[in-house]
Design an enzyme around this catalytic site. Structure first.
Site: not given
Length: 321
Positions: A158, A184
């Site tokens: 990501s 994350y």
């Protein structure tokens, strides 16, 4: 080395990417294939002729997805196997049950911005699920990947990787306040570093690994956001689209880069890189919207260290069990 380009782009779909590609006789595993871009990744691979295994936590949802993919692809060999990446016992059961070669492993499943929690073995949830679970899966399937002779590992990362490097001194937020976004980001950096080191370690087996940013897509991945966070993100996306910085994608478009890395001749024998919109991303000091990859995600020294640390953590957890 020159960056990899292709004729596909941000609006290409997974099915467009596999048009004209024949995967007959090839076997693929897609994790998290019962929702979001995982469904469309599996659908495209099956449509191109691959024997696809949906590795999912929710088997009932996986069975529904398999039936849908079989209907649209015309394949009768789309199967489902249980896999909970937050539990090494589940990962080890999956790898122990596998037999024969594996040509494509798509490490697609993941969680994002979760409240603080721990996996079954005590790892911080996002790092444990997104990275360590897939690390244990890929290393457990190494023999099968090597047997294929030209296997590809595709790791869904990501743009969030830019938020944090891997903080080796505090992987599980035991000495600093927990921040869902940083956790994350660390896990997504780890995904890229895994691809870098796997390509180095498994070169003799002709196994390559690449990481990717699928794009901005509304999927169940955002389920841990509050209504306020979701509203703010939607407004930010509208502004970015209006400014021409990026456009949100459909799941079919979001799966395109995963499928490109799993099938395209342009990346045959190439690994350790980060892609977006079906082309290799530019290395930048600061992301341009969602675009680019920052240097800490491609650092070979950090990649080697992460591999060794990950193996130690996984081995210790198995020994404790």
């Amino acid at each position: 080395m020159a960056r990899i380009e292709s004729r596909f782009g941000s609006t290409s779909t997974a099915l467009e990417v596999v048009e004209g590609i024949d995967l007959t006789g090839r076997r693929a595993v897609v994790t998290g294939a019962s929702s979001g871009i995982g469904v469309e990744t599996a659908r495209a691979l099956a449509t191109a002729g691959a024997e696809v295994v949906l590795a999912v936590r929710d088997v009932a949802a996986g069975e529904r997805t398999a039936a849908d993919i079989a209907r649209t692809s015309g394949r009768d060999d789309v199967t489902v196997a249980r896999l909970d990446l937050a539990d090494l016992a589940s990962v080890d059961a999956f790898t122990a049950a596998w037999s024969g070669p594996l040509h494509v492993l798509v490490a697609n499943a993941g969680v994002m911005d979760t409240p603080f929690g721990r996996t079954r073995q005590g790892f911080e949830t996002q790092f444990g699920t997104n990275h360590l679970g897939h690390f244990a899966l890929a290393t457990g399937l190494h023999g099968a990947l090597a047997a294929a002779g030209d296997a590809r590992v595709v790791v869904v990362s990501s743009s969030g990787h830019a938020a944090s490097p891997v903080v080796f001194d505090d992987l599980f937020f035991e000495r600093r306040p927990y921040d869902p976004g940083l956790a994350y980001g660390q896990s997504k950096t780890a995904n890229v570093l895994f691809a870098v080191e796997a390509t180095q370690r498994w070169a003799a087996d002709r196994v390559t690994a690449n990481a990717l940013m699928p794009g901005g897509i509304w999927t169940p991945l955002q389920r841990h956001w509050s209504p306020e966070q979701r509203a703010a993100a939607e407004e930010q996306a509208r502004r970015a689209e209006g400014a021409g910085l990026f456009a949100m994608k459909t799941p079919e478009q979001g799966a395109a880069t995963s499928v490109f890395l799993a099938t395209a001749p342009e990346v045959a024998g190439i690994g350790g890189r980060y892609f977006e919109d079906c082309r290799e991303a530019e290395v930048v000091d600061r992301l341009q919207g969602l675009h680019g990859v920052v240097p800490h995600a491609l650092d070979p020294v950090a990649a080697r260290r992460l591999w060794d640390v990950s193996q130690e953590l996984v081995d210790a957890a198995r020994a404790a069990a």
